[in-house]
Design a protein around this motif. Structure first.
Motif, PDB file in Angstrom:
ATOM      1  N   UNK A 141      -3.114 -10.531  -0.486  1.00 33.85           N
ATOM      2  CA  UNK A 141      -4.289  -9.901   0.111  1.00 33.85           C
ATOM      3  C   UNK A 141      -5.332 -10.941   0.501  1.00 33.85           C
ATOM      4  N   UNK A 148      -4.075 -12.437   3.701  1.00 32.10           N
ATOM      5  CA  UNK A 148      -3.852 -11.545   4.838  1.00 32.10           C
ATOM      6  C   UNK A 148      -5.063 -10.707   5.237  1.00 32.10           C
ATOM      7  N   UNK A 195       2.681 -14.283   9.842  1.00 33.09           N
ATOM      8  CA  UNK A 195       2.706 -12.827   9.777  1.00 33.09           C
ATOM      9  C   UNK A 195       3.730 -12.252  10.768  1.00 33.09           C
ATOM     10  N   UNK A 224       7.717  -1.324   4.451  1.00 30.18           N
ATOM     11  CA  UNK A 224       7.013  -2.486   3.903  1.00 30.18           C
ATOM     12  C   UNK A 224       7.625  -2.968   2.591  1.00 30.18           C
ATOM     13  N   UNK A 230      -4.817  -7.381   6.980  1.00 26.44           N
ATOM     14  CA  UNK A 230      -3.527  -6.826   6.599  1.00 26.44           C
ATOM     15  C   UNK A 230      -3.259  -5.531   7.342  1.00 26.44           C
ATOM     16  N   UNK A 231      -2.036  -5.403   7.856  1.00 30.32           N
ATOM     17  CA  UNK A 231      -1.681  -4.132   8.478  1.00 30.32           C
ATOM     18  C   UNK A 231      -0.709  -3.406   7.569  1.00 30.32           C
ATOM     19  N   UNK A 264       0.503   3.666   1.962  1.00 28.21           N
ATOM     20  CA  UNK A 264       1.096   3.439   0.641  1.00 28.21           C
ATOM     21  C   UNK A 264       1.023   1.959   0.265  1.00 28.21           C
ATOM     22  N   UNK A 265       1.243   1.076   1.244  1.00 32.18           N
ATOM     23  CA  UNK A 265       1.168  -0.356   0.979  1.00 32.18           C
ATOM     24  C   UNK A 265      -0.246  -0.738   0.580  1.00 32.18           C
ATOM     25  N   UNK A 266      -1.214  -0.263   1.367  1.00 32.44           N
ATOM     26  CA  UNK A 266      -2.606  -0.574   1.070  1.00 32.44           C
ATOM     27  C   UNK A 266      -2.973  -0.101  -0.324  1.00 32.44           C
ATOM     28  N   UNK A 310      -1.025  -2.185  -3.182  1.00 31.76           N
ATOM     29  CA  UNK A 310      -1.464  -3.571  -3.296  1.00 31.76           C
ATOM     30  C   UNK A 310      -2.924  -3.669  -3.713  1.00 31.76           C
ATOM     31  N   UNK A 311      -3.787  -2.843  -3.079  1.00 29.12           N
ATOM     32  CA  UNK A 311      -5.202  -2.941  -3.450  1.00 29.12           C
ATOM     33  C   UNK A 311      -5.450  -2.508  -4.884  1.00 29.12           C
TER      34      UNK A 311
END
Lengths: 315, 266
Positions: free
Chosen positions: A118, A121, A206, A219, B1-2, B6-8, B11-12
Motif C-alpha cells: 500500500x 502503490x 504496476x 486480484x 492502488x486500483x 474486496x482487495x481494498x 489490504x487496508x
C-alpha cells in the motif's frame, strides 16, 4: 602558484595546499594502488574490536567452571557444551526460542507485505507520508520504551483490564506469558520487515499487475502468481532479518515475559550474571551464533540472498 | 492502488491493524504521562504536568540523559569518517577479497547483539577500560556501523565517477577533488547515516546493559531497570522524551533528504 604574491591567496586555499602536502607525505603517490585499503582501514580496525571479543568468547567457552574457586579452570574441555546437551532446560529454551521465531516471522511478514504494498502503490502523497511516519516512529523508539508501552496496555491494572472491569468482565492475565512476548516482538519487528520489503515492491512495475488482470486473473491470483513471486527477494530478506532478530532477542522476553518464558539470550545473560558461569554463557553464545548462521546459510542456499544480497548491495 | 472493493477492504484493514499495533504503545505512553494520579491508570485520573515536573527534579535521570547524549555523540563522530570512507572504498575501489571484506563489515549485524555485548564486555574488561563511558560510545558505533556504510554507499552508487575524473583533469589535487566533488555528492547519505547512528545509539539498550554499571548507566538501561521494579508515571514522562526525539529525527530526515528516499528500489 604559492610563490608569487602569497598575500592575495585566501586562507582556505593555503589550508588546502597544506592538506595536499600533508597527504603526499603520509601517503606517497606510489601507494596509490592501496587507496581503497587506506579508506577501509579504520572500519576494518573498528570491527576488529568485535572480532577480538568473539575470540574471548570462544576461548571462555572451552573452560569449565571450578566450583571450588568460582573461576574458570585453566585446562580446555568440552564440559560447557555437554551441559547444554545434557540439561533439558537448555534444549527446552532453544525449542521455545525457535517456535517463537517462526510464529513471529510468519505473522510479521503477513502484516508487513500489505503495508509495504500500500505504501508503494497508494496514489495519495498524504497517505504515503502518513504511512512512512507511522513506520518510522516506532523504528526510532527503542525496544525498552515500546515494551514499557505494552506493559501499561496489557498489565494487571492496565488499559485493557480497566476497560474489561469497567464493563463488568473479569480481569485477564495478558502479561508475563509467551503470547505477550510474541505480540511485543511482532510489533517490534514490523518496521524492519516493511522497510526491507519496500524496495522489492518498488521494483515491480504496476503494468505486470494490469497485464495479469487483463488476462482475467482476479486480484487474489494476481497477488499469488505475480506480485508475491516477484517480491520474493524482499520477502527472503525480511524473513532472515526478522527471524534472526527474534531468535536473539533479549528485552521482550525479559520485560513482557517476566522470566516465565526465557529465550536463549536471557539464558546467556543469566549464565553470566545470575549463576556466574561465564564458561557456560560463552558456550551458549557460540551455539547461538552457530545455529543462527546455519539457518541463514540454509535460507540463502535454498531461496537466494534476496534484498540482502552482497552483490546488489554495492552496485 | 486500483482494484475491486474486496482487495481494498482486506489490504487496508491489515494495514490499519499494523498501524494501530505500531502506534498504540506510543499513544498510551503519551496519555499516561499526563495523569495526575499516583498510578498508571486508564482512563487517566485527570490532567497534570506533575510527572514532568518530577522528572526535572530527578537527578539520576538527568545524569543518565546526559550520558546517553555523550555516548551517542561519540558514536556518531566516529561513524561519520569511518563509515563514509569505508563506503567509498567498497563501492569505488576494485580490491582483492572484496566479498570477504563485505562479509567482514557485516559482522556487527550477523553477530547477535547479546553476543556482541558480552564479547566487548570481556575485551574491554581485559584491557581495563570497562566502567568508563567512552568505550560504550565506541561499542555502539561498532554494532551499528553497517547502517552508516549502507546509507553512504547508496549515495556513492548514484555518483558518476566521471565527475571525479573531470576534477582531476581540471588540475584538482586529490584532497581538493575529494572535498569539493566526492564529499558534497555523498552528503545525503552521510546525513541519513549520521541521523540513524545517533538515534540508534540514543535508544540502544542491550549492549549498553553489559558495558555500563550504576555509575555509567545510560537512559535506556535506566528505564529498563525501573520497568522491572515499580511502574510509576515518571517513567512515562521519560518515554515521552524519547517519542519527541523520534519525531524530531523523522522531521529532520524528511527535511534534509526526504523520507521517500527509502522507497527506492535496489
Amino acid at each position: 602558484m604559492q610563490s608569487r604574491n602569497s598575500k592575495n591567496i585566501p586562507a582556505s586555499w593555503k589550508l588546502l595546499d597544506l592538506a595536499e602536502r600533508l597527504l603526499v607525505t603520509i601517503w606517497p603517490a606510489r601507494l596509490n594502488k592501496y587507496v581503497g585499503w587506506g579508506f577501509l582501514l579504520p572500519a576494518l580496525l573498528l570491527v576488529g574490536i568485535l572480532l577480538i571479543g568473539l575470540g574471548y568468547i570462544i576461548e571462555y567457552s572451552f573452560h569449565e567452571l571450578d566450583l571450588a574457586t568460582y573461576r574458570l579452570k585453566a585446562e580446555y574441555s568440552l564440559t560447557n557444551y555437554h551441559t547444554f546437551i545434557n540439561r533439558p532446560v537448555y534444549l527446552h529454551i532453544l525449542g521455545r526460542t525457535m517456535l517463537a521465531s517462526i510464529i513471529v516471522t510468519i505473522i510479521t511478514l503477513i502484516l508487513a507485505f500489505p503495508y509495504a504494498y500500500m505504501l508503494v502503490r497508494t496514489r495519495s502523497a498524504m497517505m504515503r507520508k502518513f504511512l512512512l511516519i507511522a513506520l518510522f516512529l516506532p523504528f526510532f523508539i527503542g525496544q525498552v520504551v515500546r515494551a514499557y508501552g505494552w506493559l501499561i496496555i496489557l498489565g494487571k491494572q492496565g488499559f485493557v483490564n480497566s476497560i474489561l472491569t469497567s464493563i463488568g468482565l473479569p480481569e485477564l492475565d495478558l502479561i508475563y506469558n509467551f503470547q505477550a512476548i510474541v505480540f511485543g516482538l511482532i510489533q517490534y519487528m514490523l518496521p524492519f520487515a516493511i522497510l526491507l520489503i519496500i524496495p522489492a515492491i518498488t521494483s515491480i512495475s504496476e503494468d505486470f499487475e494490469l497485464a495479469s488482470e487483463g488476462l482475467g486473473a482476479n486480484w487474489v491470483s494476481t497477488f499469488r502468481h505475480v506480485v508475491l513471486p516477484m517480491a520474493k527477494p524482499g520477502l527472503v530478506g525480511s524473513f532472515v532479518v526478522v527471524f534472526t532478530l527474534t531468535m536473539t532477542d533479549f528485552a521482550m522476553p525479559e520485560i513482557l515475559g517476566g522470566g516465565t518464558s526465557d529465550f536463549i539470550a536471557n539464558a546467556i545473560y543469566d549464565s553470566f550474571f545470575q549463576i556466574s558461569n561465564p564458561g557456560l554463557g560463552a558456550a551458549l553464545s557460540v551455539l547461538l551464533v552457530a545455529i543462527g548462521s546455519i539457518i541463514v546459510t540454509a535460507i540463502f542456499y535454498f531461496a537466494g540472498t534476496g534484498t540482502l544480497g552482497i552483490r546488489q548491495k554495492t552496485r | 492502488m486500483r482494484g475491486p472493493v474486496s482487495k481494498k477492504l482486506i489490504l487496508w484493514s491489515l494495514v490499519w491493524f499494523s498501524i494501530i499495533t505500531m502506534s498504540l504503545p506510543t499513544i498510551i505512553i503519551i496519555g499516561a504521562s499526563f495523569t495526575s494520579g499516583e498510578m498508571i491508570q486508564f482512563p487517566p485520573e485527570g490532567f497534570s504536568l506533575r510527572w514532568y515536573q518530577r522528572l526535572w527534579q530527578l537527578d539520576d535521570f538527568q545524569q543518565a540523559l546526559l550520558r546517553t547524549f555523550y555516548v551517542s555523540v561519540i558514536c556518531t563522530i566516529i561513524a561519520i569518517p569511518v563509515g563514509t570512507l569505508a563506503a567509498i572504498a567498497t563501492v569505488r575501489y576494485r580490491m582483492r577479497f572484496q566479498k570477504t571484506i563485505q562479509v567482514y563489515l557485516l559482522l556487527p549485524f550477523t553477530v547477535p547483539l547479546v553476543v556482541s555485548g558480552i564479547s566487548m564486555m570481556l575485551f574491554f574488561g581485559e584491557i581495563r577500560i570497562l566502567g568508563q563511558l567512552w568505550p560504550v560510545g565506541v561499542a555502539l558505533c561498532i554494532i551499528n556501523i553497517p547502517f552508516m556504510i549502507w546509507s553512504v554507499s547508496a549515495s556513492v552508487n548514484s555518483l558518476d565517477p566521471e565527475l571525479e575524473n573531470a576534477a582531476y583533469n581540471c588540475g584538482a589535487p586529490p584532497v581538493q577533488a575529494f572535498l569539493t566533488v566526492t564529499l558534497p555528492a555523498v552528503m545525503p547519505g552521510v546525513i541519513t547515516g549520521s541521523l540513524l547512528m545517533f538515534i540508534l545509539a540514543f535508544n540502544e539498550f542491550l549492549v549498553s546493559l553489559f558495558l555500563t554499571d550504576s555509575r555509567t548507566v545510560t537512559l535506556p538501561v535506566q528505564i529498563y531497570n525501573s520497568v522491572r521494579s515499580v511502574i510509576t508515571p515518571d517513567l512515562a514522562a521519560v518515554s515521552v522524551l524519547y517519542i519527541v526525539f523520534a519525531l524530531l529525527a523523522i522531521w529532520l530526515l524528511d527535511r534534509l533528504v526526504g523520507l521517500e528516499i527509502f522507497l527506492r528500489s535496489k
